[in-house]
Design a protein around this motif. Structure first.
Motif, PDB file in Angstrom:
ATOM      1  N   TYR A   1       6.269   5.758 -36.921  1.00  0.00           N
ATOM      2  CA  TYR A   1       7.283   5.758 -35.866  1.00  0.00           C
ATOM      3  C   TYR A   1       7.195   4.491 -35.039  1.00  0.00           C
ATOM      4  CZ  TYR A   1       9.729   7.224 -31.594  1.00  0.00           C
ATOM      5  OH  TYR A   1      10.573   7.297 -30.522  1.00  0.00           O
ATOM      6  N   ASN A   2       8.327   3.847 -34.835  1.00  0.00           N
ATOM      7  CA  ASN A   2       8.407   2.619 -34.048  1.00  0.00           C
ATOM      8  C   ASN A   2       9.663   2.706 -33.191  1.00  0.00           C
ATOM      9  OD1 ASN A   2       9.006  -0.018 -33.123  1.00  0.00           O
ATOM     10  ND2 ASN A   2       8.008  -0.973 -34.873  1.00  0.00           N
ATOM     11  N   PHE A   3       9.497   3.040 -31.914  1.00  0.00           N
ATOM     12  CA  PHE A   3      10.643   3.260 -31.037  1.00  0.00           C
ATOM     13  C   PHE A   3      11.517   2.014 -30.932  1.00  0.00           C
ATOM     14  CE2 PHE A   3      12.583   3.077 -26.770  1.00  0.00           C
ATOM     15  CZ  PHE A   3      13.353   4.226 -26.807  1.00  0.00           C
ATOM     16  N   ASN A   4      10.912   0.856 -30.743  1.00  0.00           N
ATOM     17  CA  ASN A   4      11.697  -0.365 -30.589  1.00  0.00           C
ATOM     18  C   ASN A   4      12.543  -0.648 -31.828  1.00  0.00           C
ATOM     19  OD1 ASN A   4      10.585  -0.708 -28.079  1.00  0.00           O
ATOM     20  ND2 ASN A   4       9.239  -2.398 -28.639  1.00  0.00           N
ATOM     21  N   ALA A   5      11.971  -0.432 -32.995  1.00  0.00           N
ATOM     22  CA  ALA A   5      12.720  -0.653 -34.232  1.00  0.00           C
ATOM     23  C   ALA A   5      13.849   0.367 -34.371  1.00  0.00           C
ATOM     24  CB  ALA A   5      11.786  -0.578 -35.438  1.00  0.00           C
ATOM     25  N   ALA A   6      13.605   1.605 -33.929  1.00  0.00           N
ATOM     26  CA  ALA A   6      14.652   2.625 -33.997  1.00  0.00           C
ATOM     27  C   ALA A   6      15.818   2.255 -33.084  1.00  0.00           C
ATOM     28  CB  ALA A   6      14.082   3.990 -33.603  1.00  0.00           C
ATOM     29  N   ILE A   7      15.529   1.740 -31.899  1.00  0.00           N
ATOM     30  CA  ILE A   7      16.592   1.294 -30.995  1.00  0.00           C
ATOM     31  C   ILE A   7      17.339   0.115 -31.594  1.00  0.00           C
ATOM     32  CG2 ILE A   7      17.069   0.274 -28.734  1.00  0.00           C
ATOM     33  CD1 ILE A   7      16.437   3.321 -28.789  1.00  0.00           C
ATOM     34  N   LYS A   8      16.621  -0.769 -32.266  1.00  0.00           N
ATOM     35  CA  LYS A   8      17.264  -1.904 -32.933  1.00  0.00           C
ATOM     36  C   LYS A   8      18.283  -1.407 -33.955  1.00  0.00           C
ATOM     37  CE  LYS A   8      14.671  -5.373 -33.937  1.00  0.00           C
ATOM     38  NZ  LYS A   8      13.715  -6.331 -34.568  1.00  0.00           N
ATOM     39  N   VAL A   9      17.895  -0.415 -34.755  1.00  0.00           N
ATOM     40  CA  VAL A   9      18.809   0.125 -35.756  1.00  0.00           C
ATOM     41  C   VAL A   9      19.976   0.847 -35.096  1.00  0.00           C
ATOM     42  CG1 VAL A   9      19.024   1.843 -37.602  1.00  0.00           C
ATOM     43  CG2 VAL A   9      17.104   0.246 -37.596  1.00  0.00           C
ATOM     44  N   PHE A  10      19.703   1.599 -34.028  1.00  0.00           N
ATOM     45  CA  PHE A  10      20.803   2.249 -33.304  1.00  0.00           C
ATOM     46  C   PHE A  10      21.830   1.229 -32.845  1.00  0.00           C
ATOM     47  CE2 PHE A  10      22.650   3.131 -29.138  1.00  0.00           C
ATOM     48  CZ  PHE A  10      23.395   4.264 -29.423  1.00  0.00           C
ATOM     49  N   ASP A  11      21.352   0.117 -32.272  1.00  0.00           N
ATOM     50  CA  ASP A  11      22.295  -0.890 -31.786  1.00  0.00           C
ATOM     51  C   ASP A  11      23.052  -1.537 -32.934  1.00  0.00           C
ATOM     52  OD1 ASP A  11      23.284  -2.598 -29.473  1.00  0.00           O
ATOM     53  OD2 ASP A  11      22.567  -4.116 -30.889  1.00  0.00           O
ATOM     54  N   MET A  12      22.399  -1.762 -34.051  1.00  0.00           N
ATOM     55  CA  MET A  12      23.080  -2.336 -35.217  1.00  0.00           C
ATOM     56  C   MET A  12      24.196  -1.409 -35.692  1.00  0.00           C
ATOM     57  SD  MET A  12      19.701  -3.761 -37.211  1.00  0.00           S
ATOM     58  CE  MET A  12      20.552  -4.249 -38.706  1.00  0.00           C
ATOM     59  N   ILE A  13      23.907  -0.122 -35.729  1.00  0.00           N
ATOM     60  CA  ILE A  13      24.913   0.852 -36.150  1.00  0.00           C
ATOM     61  C   ILE A  13      26.055   0.915 -35.146  1.00  0.00           C
ATOM     62  CG2 ILE A  13      25.313   3.331 -36.484  1.00  0.00           C
ATOM     63  CD1 ILE A  13      22.453   3.435 -37.677  1.00  0.00           C
ATOM     64  N   ALA A  14      25.712   0.897 -33.847  1.00  0.00           N
ATOM     65  CA  ALA A  14      26.742   0.936 -32.812  1.00  0.00           C
ATOM     66  C   ALA A  14      27.631  -0.303 -32.887  1.00  0.00           C
ATOM     67  CB  ALA A  14      26.092   1.040 -31.431  1.00  0.00           C
TER      68      ALA A  14
END
Length: 298
Positions: free
Chosen positions: A120-133
């Protein structure tokens, strides 16, 4: 190659969005030497998200690109083929659900694929969320609202300990003050016994308006159907919208086929040396980082 939403269609589908107002906002951005060059579509997205308020849209635009400049942990190295992003895509499903709500709201859904906190990597998950958004906004344009659903099934206290408080603070600032979203709901489904710890991590950084849109659903998640119809939701939270794995597989393909788009987006940053007045830094946006060092889960 990404097919961008037609800006003329945005005017036709959103009667309150006026071309003259968008062009006026776009002209303002061109006179800000520190801002990157925006398209008419992007100006329309910001103005629509701010309900036509020119001043609010200006602030949102500046916040957006300033955050993207000063938070490299979220917005740098956004190649979907990179090892970091491939690893988080293996660990976490983050996607836009296929159906919008009856209120024309886009639904973002996130759920662990691998419950081992080592992956689990929170920062990377947020990065992917922003890419999808970003992909969703540029490809499909304006919607009347955006809903975020976080499925916490399989989440442990170790996941919470690996979620940096400063990262949460930065993300929630970006979500509330810098994204061209009309945020209409933030839901936790499959609630765990330590939801108070999760809420204790996020609520201090939520404005009153977002706290009023924050919901936690337990057990069968029947309470979420008061907000979102079952046919819009995946089976993982009791919906009729099919398995999340299938939805996420399509989302992952969309990400991986748009490397050129993400490379272009990464170049859109502010130039603080050209900002009128005093240059900004991360401290100006988020305050003193030393204030929040540790999450107490005792």
């Amino acid at each position: 190659m990404l097919k961008y939403a037609d800006v003329e269609d945005q005017y036709k589908c959103n009667s309150s969005l006026k071309k003259a107002d968008v062009l006026s906002l776009l002209e303002w951005t061109c006179m800000q030497p520190h801002l990157p060059k925006l398209s008419e579509l992007e100006a329309a997205l910001f103005l629509h998200s701010c309900y036509g308020s020119n001043q609010a849209a200006k602030e949102c635009i500046d916040n957006h690109y300033t955050c993207r400049t000063h938070c490299p942990e979220f917005f740098a190295n956004c190649n979907p083929e990179s090892r970091e992003i491939q690893a988080i895509l293996d660990a976490v499903s983050i996607c836009v659900l296929p159906k919008t709500t009856p209120k024309n709201e886009i639904i973002f859904y996130a759920r662990l694929n691998n419950t081992n906190p080592d992956f689990y990597n929170f920062n990377a998950a947020i990065k992917v969320f922003d890419m999808i958004a970003s992909l969703q906004l540029h490809e499909f344009g304006c919607y009347d609202g955006h809903v975020i659903i976080v499925d916490v099934e399989g989440t442990t206290l170790m996941h919470i300990l690996k979620t940096g408080v400063i990262s949460v603070k930065k993300y929630l600032y970006y979500l509330q003050d810098a994204l061209p979203f009309r945020l209409k709901g933030f839901h936790y489904v499959n609630g765990v016994s330590f939801m108070d710890k999760i809420l204790g991590l996020v609520k201090p950084f939520m404005k009153k308006e977002l706290q009023e849109q924050l919901y936690v659903h337990y057990g069968s998640n029947e309470t979420i159907f008061k907000h979102i119809p079952k046919d819009c939701l995946p089976k993982e939270c009791g919906g009729d919208g099919g398995p999340l794995a299938d939805i996420f597989a399509n989302q992952r393909k969309r990400l991986e086929s748009n490397t050129a788009f993400f490379s272009s987006e990464e170049k859109k940053r502010v130039d603080e040396s050209q900002r009128p007045g005093k240059p900004k830094n991360a401290g100006d946006l988020f305050g003193v980082e030393g204030t929040f060092k540790k999450l107490d889960i005792d």
